[in-house]
Design a protein around this motif. Structure first.
Motif, PDB file in Angstrom:
ATOM      1  N   VAL A 142       0.866  -1.174   0.000  1.00  0.00           N
ATOM      2  CA  VAL A 142       0.000   0.000   0.000  1.00  0.00           C
ATOM      3  C   VAL A 142       0.906   1.229   0.000  1.00  0.00           C
ATOM      4  CG1 VAL A 142      -1.776   1.265   1.255  1.00  0.00           C
ATOM      5  CG2 VAL A 142      -1.777  -1.240   1.271  1.00  0.00           C
ATOM      6  N   PRO A 143       0.763   2.115  -0.979  1.00  0.00           N
ATOM      7  CA  PRO A 143       1.657   3.282  -1.056  1.00  0.00           C
ATOM      8  C   PRO A 143       1.561   4.163   0.191  1.00  0.00           C
ATOM      9  CG  PRO A 143       0.424   3.015  -3.099  1.00  0.00           C
ATOM     10  CD  PRO A 143      -0.177   2.081  -2.105  1.00  0.00           C
ATOM     11  N   GLY A 163       1.284  -6.933  -0.501  1.00  0.00           N
ATOM     12  CA  GLY A 163       2.206  -7.468   0.495  1.00  0.00           C
ATOM     13  C   GLY A 163       2.766  -6.384   1.380  1.00  0.00           C
ATOM     14  N   GLY A 164       3.823  -6.738   2.107  1.00  0.00           N
ATOM     15  CA  GLY A 164       4.488  -5.766   2.971  1.00  0.00           C
ATOM     16  C   GLY A 164       3.667  -5.399   4.185  1.00  0.00           C
ATOM     17  N   ASN A 165       4.080  -4.323   4.847  1.00  0.00           N
ATOM     18  CA  ASN A 165       3.385  -3.831   6.033  1.00  0.00           C
ATOM     19  C   ASN A 165       2.474  -2.668   5.664  1.00  0.00           C
ATOM     20  OD1 ASN A 165       4.817  -5.601   7.741  1.00  0.00           O
ATOM     21  ND2 ASN A 165       6.552  -4.185   7.788  1.00  0.00           N
ATOM     22  N   LEU A 166       1.472  -2.440   6.489  1.00  0.00           N
ATOM     23  CA  LEU A 166       0.670  -1.239   6.315  1.00  0.00           C
ATOM     24  C   LEU A 166       1.526  -0.031   6.673  1.00  0.00           C
ATOM     25  CD1 LEU A 166      -2.762  -2.333   7.815  1.00  0.00           C
ATOM     26  CD2 LEU A 166      -2.317  -1.682   5.461  1.00  0.00           C
ATOM     27  N   SER A 183      -7.498 -10.565   3.198  1.00  0.00           N
ATOM     28  CA  SER A 183      -7.142 -11.506   2.140  1.00  0.00           C
ATOM     29  C   SER A 183      -6.085 -10.957   1.197  1.00  0.00           C
ATOM     30  CB  SER A 183      -8.395 -11.921   1.350  1.00  0.00           C
ATOM     31  OG  SER A 183      -9.353 -12.479   2.203  1.00  0.00           O
ATOM     32  N   ASN A 184      -4.969 -10.553   1.767  1.00  0.00           N
ATOM     33  CA  ASN A 184      -3.803 -10.167   0.996  1.00  0.00           C
ATOM     34  C   ASN A 184      -2.608 -10.981   1.477  1.00  0.00           C
ATOM     35  OD1 ASN A 184      -4.307  -7.810  -0.963  1.00  0.00           O
ATOM     36  ND2 ASN A 184      -5.444  -7.153   0.864  1.00  0.00           N
ATOM     37  N   ASN A 185      -1.421 -10.508   1.173  1.00  0.00           N
ATOM     38  CA  ASN A 185      -0.212 -11.189   1.630  1.00  0.00           C
ATOM     39  C   ASN A 185       0.592 -10.300   2.570  1.00  0.00           C
ATOM     40  OD1 ASN A 185      -0.604 -13.577   0.066  1.00  0.00           O
ATOM     41  ND2 ASN A 185       0.027 -12.429  -1.748  1.00  0.00           N
ATOM     42  N   MET A 186      -0.097  -9.484   3.312  1.00  0.00           N
ATOM     43  CA  MET A 186       0.583  -8.575   4.222  1.00  0.00           C
ATOM     44  C   MET A 186       1.168  -9.342   5.398  1.00  0.00           C
ATOM     45  SD  MET A 186      -2.035  -5.381   4.155  1.00  0.00           S
ATOM     46  CE  MET A 186      -2.378  -4.514   2.634  1.00  0.00           C
ATOM     47  N   GLU A 187       2.076  -8.698   6.099  1.00  0.00           N
ATOM     48  CA  GLU A 187       2.713  -9.352   7.228  1.00  0.00           C
ATOM     49  C   GLU A 187       3.040  -8.316   8.293  1.00  0.00           C
ATOM     50  OE1 GLU A 187       6.073 -11.163   5.457  1.00  0.00           O
ATOM     51  OE2 GLU A 187       7.063  -9.270   4.964  1.00  0.00           O
ATOM     52  N   GLY A 188       3.531  -8.794   9.407  1.00  0.00           N
ATOM     53  CA  GLY A 188       3.870  -7.901  10.506  1.00  0.00           C
ATOM     54  C   GLY A 188       2.647  -7.480  11.285  1.00  0.00           C
ATOM     55  N   GLY A 189       2.737  -6.391  11.978  1.00  0.00           N
ATOM     56  CA  GLY A 189       1.630  -5.907  12.805  1.00  0.00           C
ATOM     57  C   GLY A 189       1.017  -4.652  12.229  1.00  0.00           C
ATOM     58  N   LEU A 203     -13.113  -2.398  10.564  1.00  0.00           N
ATOM     59  CA  LEU A 203     -11.720  -2.756  10.267  1.00  0.00           C
ATOM     60  C   LEU A 203     -11.654  -4.225   9.885  1.00  0.00           C
ATOM     61  CD1 LEU A 203      -8.681  -2.167  10.213  1.00  0.00           C
ATOM     62  CD2 LEU A 203      -8.625  -2.604  12.676  1.00  0.00           C
ATOM     63  N   GLN A 204     -11.185  -4.500   8.661  1.00  0.00           N
ATOM     64  CA  GLN A 204     -11.065  -5.878   8.183  1.00  0.00           C
ATOM     65  C   GLN A 204      -9.604  -6.197   7.898  1.00  0.00           C
ATOM     66  OE1 GLN A 204     -13.839  -8.062   5.918  1.00  0.00           O
ATOM     67  NE2 GLN A 204     -15.065  -6.267   5.382  1.00  0.00           N
ATOM     68  N   LEU A 205      -9.074  -7.178   8.637  1.00  0.00           N
ATOM     69  CA  LEU A 205      -7.678  -7.603   8.492  1.00  0.00           C
ATOM     70  C   LEU A 205      -7.586  -9.088   8.154  1.00  0.00           C
ATOM     71  CD1 LEU A 205      -6.342  -5.866  11.729  1.00  0.00           C
ATOM     72  CD2 LEU A 205      -6.231  -4.960   9.416  1.00  0.00           C
ATOM     73  N   ILE A 206      -8.679  -9.679   7.718  1.00  0.00           N
ATOM     74  CA  ILE A 206      -8.784 -11.134   7.547  1.00  0.00           C
ATOM     75  C   ILE A 206      -7.732 -11.676   6.579  1.00  0.00           C
ATOM     76  CG2 ILE A 206     -10.318 -12.973   6.761  1.00  0.00           C
ATOM     77  CD1 ILE A 206     -12.664 -11.138   7.493  1.00  0.00           C
ATOM     78  N   MET A 207      -7.209 -12.848   6.912  1.00  0.00           N
ATOM     79  CA  MET A 207      -6.384 -13.681   6.025  1.00  0.00           C
ATOM     80  C   MET A 207      -5.223 -12.935   5.396  1.00  0.00           C
ATOM     81  SD  MET A 207      -7.775 -16.632   3.464  1.00  0.00           S
ATOM     82  CE  MET A 207      -7.921 -15.680   1.963  1.00  0.00           C
ATOM     83  N   ASN A 208      -4.377 -12.379   6.244  1.00  0.00           N
ATOM     84  CA  ASN A 208      -3.059 -11.925   5.835  1.00  0.00           C
ATOM     85  C   ASN A 208      -2.057 -12.790   6.588  1.00  0.00           C
ATOM     86  OD1 ASN A 208      -3.347  -9.413   4.048  1.00  0.00           O
ATOM     87  ND2 ASN A 208      -4.772  -8.962   5.706  1.00  0.00           N
ATOM     88  N   ASN A 209      -0.859 -12.309   6.741  1.00  0.00           N
ATOM     89  CA  ASN A 209       0.125 -12.994   7.579  1.00  0.00           C
ATOM     90  C   ASN A 209       0.476 -12.108   8.763  1.00  0.00           C
ATOM     91  OD1 ASN A 209       0.530 -15.413   6.002  1.00  0.00           O
ATOM     92  ND2 ASN A 209       1.508 -14.115   4.481  1.00  0.00           N
ATOM     93  N   LEU A 210      -0.473 -11.325   9.196  1.00  0.00           N
ATOM     94  CA  LEU A 210      -0.228 -10.414  10.305  1.00  0.00           C
ATOM     95  C   LEU A 210       0.048 -11.214  11.567  1.00  0.00           C
ATOM     96  CD1 LEU A 210      -3.051  -7.858   9.507  1.00  0.00           C
ATOM     97  CD2 LEU A 210      -0.644  -7.693   8.902  1.00  0.00           C
ATOM     98  N   SER A 211       1.033 -10.774  12.333  1.00  0.00           N
ATOM     99  CA  SER A 211       1.449 -11.557  13.487  1.00  0.00           C
ATOM    100  C   SER A 211       1.672 -10.649  14.690  1.00  0.00           C
ATOM    101  CB  SER A 211       2.729 -12.323  13.155  1.00  0.00           C
ATOM    102  OG  SER A 211       3.761 -11.428  12.771  1.00  0.00           O
ATOM    103  N   GLY A 212       2.164 -11.289  15.754  1.00  0.00           N
ATOM    104  CA  GLY A 212       2.390 -10.567  16.997  1.00  0.00           C
ATOM    105  C   GLY A 212       1.188 -10.656  17.902  1.00  0.00           C
TER     106      GLY A 212
END
Length: 998
Positions: A142-143, A163-166, A183-189, A203-212
């Motif tokens: 996301v730019p 992908g990447g982080n927000l 439903s993206n390939n984002m990661e991190g918090g 707020l929808q954060l479903i099915m990424n690789n968000l962790s922590g």
């Protein structure tokens, strides 16, 4: 004239839209047929103009199904306020030129095939209030420029490949009310800057690789009404004041993460809560009773956690939920809920559609008033410990589509009222104690797709009405006491994919109509008394697995099986089939086809190990009656003389051999079942002169060597018998007789045998087995007793041990029940359980095995003799010490000891045990509260994820072991019951997984 009538102001827009149309795929341009110079611009389909300047302000092409790419000319429509391209098929990228649309407020490009990255220029459109780009193929991140859109209210970027982080700049969007990056390939918090988004409602954060841990910034978003963050990798526990910090929640979905700890007690204080999902996490503790205060609660998803403690009080929340009159879905399956099922479940909301309590340890009976749940469509009570009958009121649930009661202890008859549930699609009563007959009223359930009533105590015949259920996909009735024949109209089940009727008392001929079930993929008919020829099944070209073993089928093997391209398994063993076994098609692969136990079969490929078929002698042409009679008499006389001479020679040789070896009371096994001939010299060369460096084991009657057979270039295990030991020859015979006609994936395969004379003229006996590269179970359990070079590199995990126990139980059930004649192993212990590459267990060493030709429980109690102890001290059943005959109960006892040893890593002969203290009493005293104190500590250290209920799992496993090694043979579990219970434990705690080679 056109330019004069409409002025020059719309010329730019007209040109831009025509350019846009030119990039639309040809087959879709008809939708834009009005886009031409004959129509006023503001009348073009999907185009809206402003009242004052007559410039294009809105482009609404929603659901036009247009293809092609988006022309950069769209950036010239400088008066555009709204662009809606929802649900089209545009590909390519989002044009950079859209950044010129400084008046743009609403942009909706959902459900297209757009690729590339989100252009940074888009964030020059400072008036934007909504950006919706869901369900495209956008990638990269996301730019960070999005932070400049201070007026943005809705940002929907879900279902892409971002992908990447927000970016931290997200915190600049202080007007944002809805954010969807699901439903993206984002990661991190989540960036800390998001704490400023105090206007955020969704707020929808479903099915990424968000962790922590749970993102702490969310606790600042007190305006949130919709929070969706399932299918990520968030972990840790939730703050106790969760409900206080987010008081306006209406929808909260945190399922499929790794959250731990208890459900916050403040959560039920959020009075606006309508939907709550914390399913498939590692939550513990009780389900709060205070959920009953949520009068607007519609669905509650708490399944797949570790909630409860398998005790009374775990289900008190159900009483409270009767106050939630709007509830339509309640899922609390796959937890640790115990106690009796309360009658209050019959008083839950009349709007309840889905109720699932499966895979817990709930006891008690099903309430008589279960019929009050008039709106229920899915009712799941399977994999519990429910008892009592299925109430007749179940028939009142006319809208029920799925009913699951499998793996309980429900008894009584299947109520005929079940036929009133005419919309029923799936009925699973598998593995209970139902008795009586199958109700013909089931034929009223004309939408039934899955009928599973196997492993009960049902008797009588299969009602012909069942064949009227033409939609049936699965018909499972195995493991009952059903008798009679298979209904002749079974061919009406044209959609049937799986038919399971194994292990009943069915008889008669298989109906020809079986060949009309053209969708069939799996057919299990083994363990019945079907007779006659196998009917014409050549139409079942999609069949993958067929098992007709252990019946009384006769005639020849149909050749059409060879041409079934999808066939993976064909078992025709233990029947009365005769004639030549085909050698083409699927019959070329001995791992697919099994035909042993048919005495009159011949031929086939070498690996099938059948006798060759004798060539039929040509008929002699009859020339003269008198001459033919003379020929017959002459030939007969010669044959008789030759036969007498042969018998005399054989008798003389046998008498000499008997005198030399003094083995008059020993018989030799029939070696014609072993096709591979191996000599003493071959084995001496293959073992380097029976060198000690090739020794891989030893036992009471011989030594086992690792060898490389030069003929096959295959590593094998060679067991050389020490014929000086008393009983060694009997052991050799017993092993050959036991293994020559049986085959199972969990038996060590006996490849051939050697009965020869060594170079000194002494008798030599050896058995050649398939080599097991991972050695014996004993080596893995007690590595400290093994040479350094042979020690396993690690210890066995809990799941690996459970899999091995299931493998052993499965093969014992095969030996005891499914073989043509029952076989007792008589010496089951860890050193006789060998492990292959994938740690799959294979039972070996049948030197003490006994064929039980007329075994039954009464004969067992009466067969006391001076036969002596069978087996190994510590593993042998106590009745063997009193002269008891070999029995399957004796094997069950040994299996129980094996289980206890596997999970405690203590031999039954350990120095701890003596007098009244045995491995059995030691284990029993530790259940249920001290089970971790006696368990092998390596189990507790490896392979256990956070929150795994290891003590509950071990309690259940060791309980199976204890019930197998009861002192009284009559109280011991049957191997079939032990197998089912162990599999149920694996499915409950490991979701049916098997481990593979590490």
């Amino acid at each position: 004239m056109l330019l004069k009538s409409y002025g020059f102001s719309d010329g730019t827009d007209r040109k831009a839209l025509l350019e846009f149309k030119s990039q639309v795929s040809e087959d879709k341009k008809v939708v834009l047929s009005s886009w031409n110079h004959s129509y006023p611009l503001c009348n073009w389909n999907g185009v809206t103009c402003g009242r004052k300047h007559k410039r294009v302000t809105r482009l609404d092409l929603k659901d036009f199904q247009l293809g092609g790419v988006i022309s950069p000319s769209i950036g010239n429509l400088s008066f555009l306020i709204s662009v809606n391209l929802y649900d089209n098929s545009f590909g390519g990228t989002i044009p950079q030129e859209m950044g010129n649309l400084f008046r743009l407020r609403h942009l909706d490009m959902r459900l297209n095939f757009l690729q590339g990255r989100i252009p940074a220029s888009l964030f020059n459109c400072s008036s934007l209030l909504e950006i919706s780009l869901n369900k495209n193929h956008l990638r990269e991140g996301v730019p960070s420029e999005l932070g400049s859109l201070k007026k943005l209210v809705v940002l929907s970027l879900g279902d892409n490949n971002l992908g990447g982080n927000l970016p931290a700049s997200l915190g600049n969007l202080t007007s944002l009310r809805y954010l969807d990056v699901a439903s993206n390939n984002m990661e991190g918090g989540l960036p800390d800057g998001m704490a400023t988004l105090t206007q955020l409602v969704g707020l929808q954060l479903i099915m990424n690789n968000l962790s922590g841990a749970f993102p702490s910034v969310i606790y600042n978003l007190s305006s949130l009404e919709y929070l969706y963050m399932s299918l990520n990798q968030f972990s840790g526990s939730l703050r106790p004041d969760f409900g206080t910090l987010l008081p306006n929640l209406r929808h909260l979905n945190m399922g499929d993460n790794y959250f731990t700890g208890a459900i916050p007690t403040t959560l039920p204080n959020v009075s606006t809560l309508e939907k709550l999902g914390i399913n498939n996490n590692n939550m513990t503790g009780n389900i709060p009773v205070s959920f009953g205060k949520l009068r607007n609660l519609q669905w509650l998803y708490l399944h797949g956690n570790s909630l409860g403690s398998y005790s009374v009080g775990d289900l008190e929340f159900l009483d409270a939920l009767t106050n939630c009159t709007q509830m339509d879905s309640l899922y609390v399956a796959d937890n640790r809920l115990g106690g009796d099922l309360p009658n209050s479940i019959a008083n839950l909301s009349k709007s309840l559609i889905n109720l699932s309590l499966q895979n817990n340890l709930i006891s008690g009976s099903i309430p008589q008033d279960i019929g009050n749940l008039i709106s229920i469509q899915k009712l799941g009570l399977g994999d519990n410990m429910l008892t009592g009958p299925l109430p007749a009121s179940i028939g009142k649930l006319s809208g029920l589509r799925v009913l699951s009661l499998s793996a309980n202890r429900v008894s009584g008859e299947i109520p005929s009222s079940i036929g009133n549930i005419t919309r029923l699609e799936s009925l699973s009563l598998f593995n209970n104690s139902f008795e009586g007959t199958i109700p013909p009223a089931l034929s009223n359930c004309m939408y039934l797709l899955h009928l599973s009533i196997g492993y009960n105590k049902l008797n009588g015949t299969i009602p012909p009405e069942v064949t009227q259920l033409s939609p049936l996909v699965t018909l499972s009735m195995e493991g009952n006491f059903l008798s009679g024949s298979l209904p002749k109209d079974v061919g009406r089940l044209e959609n049937l994919i799986k038919l399971s009727l194994e292990h009943n008392d069915l008889s008669g001929k298989l109906p020809p109509g079986l060949g009309n079930c053209l969708s069939m993929e799996e057919m299990y008919l083994q363990g019945n008394s079907f007779d006659g020829d196998i009917p014409d099944l050549k139409g079942l070209v999609g069949v993958r697995r067929v098992d007709m073993s252990n019946n009384k089928l006769s005639g020849s093997i149909p050749g059409y099986f060879a041409n079934f391209s999808k066939l993976e398994y064909l078992n025709l063993s233990i029947n009365n089939l005769e004639g030549r076994v085909p050698t083409d098609g699927k019959f070329k692969n001995a791992t697919i086809v099994s035909v042993f136990g048919n005495k009159n079969l011949c031929g086939g490929i070498k690996e099938v190990k059948l006798k060759p078929c004798l060539a039929q002698a040509p008929k002699m042409r009859r020339k003269h009656p008198f001459l033919s009679r003379k020929v017959v008499i002459g030939v007969s006389t010669c044959l008789a003389l030759l036969l007498l001479l042969f018998i005399a020679s054989v008798s003389l040789i046998w008498l000499r051999k008997r005198k030399k070896t003094q083995q008059a009371n020993n018989s030799t096994p029939m070696f014609d079942v072993f096709h591979e001939k191996v000599s003493y010299g071959d084995l001496q060369n293959a073992t380097d002169g029976f060198s000690s460096k090739n020794v891989i084991g030893s036992g009471s009657f011989g030594t086992v060597f690792k060898a490389l057979l030069p003929t096959e270039e295959k590593v094998v295990a060679v067991k050389v018998l020490n014929l000086q030991r008393h009983g060694a020859m009997k052991s050799f015979v017993a092993e050959c007789e036991s293994l020559k006609d049986i085959r199972h994936r969990n038996l060590v395969k006996l490849l051939t045998a050697c009965s020869s004379i060594d170079f000194q003229g002494n008798e030599f006996r050896a058995l050649i087995y398939e080599f097991m590269p991972n050695g014996s179970l004993d080596m893995w359990l007690h590595p400290e007793e093994v040479e350094e070079t042979r020690r396993p590199s690690r210890t066995l995990t809990l799941l690996e041990r459970l899999n091995i126990a299931i493998d052993v139980a499965t093969v014992l059930d095969y030996l005891h029940v499914q073989c043509h004649e029952p076989i007792a192993h008589c010496d089951l212990k860890p050193s006789n359980v060998l492990l292959d590459d994938d740690l799959t267990a294979h039972v070996s060493d049948f030197g003490l095995a006994k064929l039980l030709l007329k075994f039954d429980r009464e004969s067992f109690l009466n067969q006391l003799s001076s036969a002596g102890v069978r087996g190994t001290i510590g593993y042998a059943a106590p009745e063997y010490g009193m002269g008891g005959q070999p029995s399957i109960e004796g094997d069950v006892y040994s299996f129980g000891v094996l289980i206890l040893e596997m999970f405690t890593r203590k031999r039954p002969t350990n120095e701890l045990f003596g007098g009244n203290c045995t491995l059995h009493s030691y284990s029993k005293a530790a259940l249920p509260d001290q089970v971790l104190d006696i368990a092998d500590k390596s189990i507790l250290q490896i392979g256990v994820r956070v929150g795994f209920p290891i003590s509950e799992c071990l309690n259940l496993i060791l309980d199976v072991g204890l019930r197998c090694c009861e002192e009284s043979p009559m109280k011991r579990l049957a191997t079939s019951e032990a197998t089912k219970e162990l599999i149920s434990i694996r499915e409950r705690f490991f979701k049916g997984r098997r481990t593979t080679k590490s």
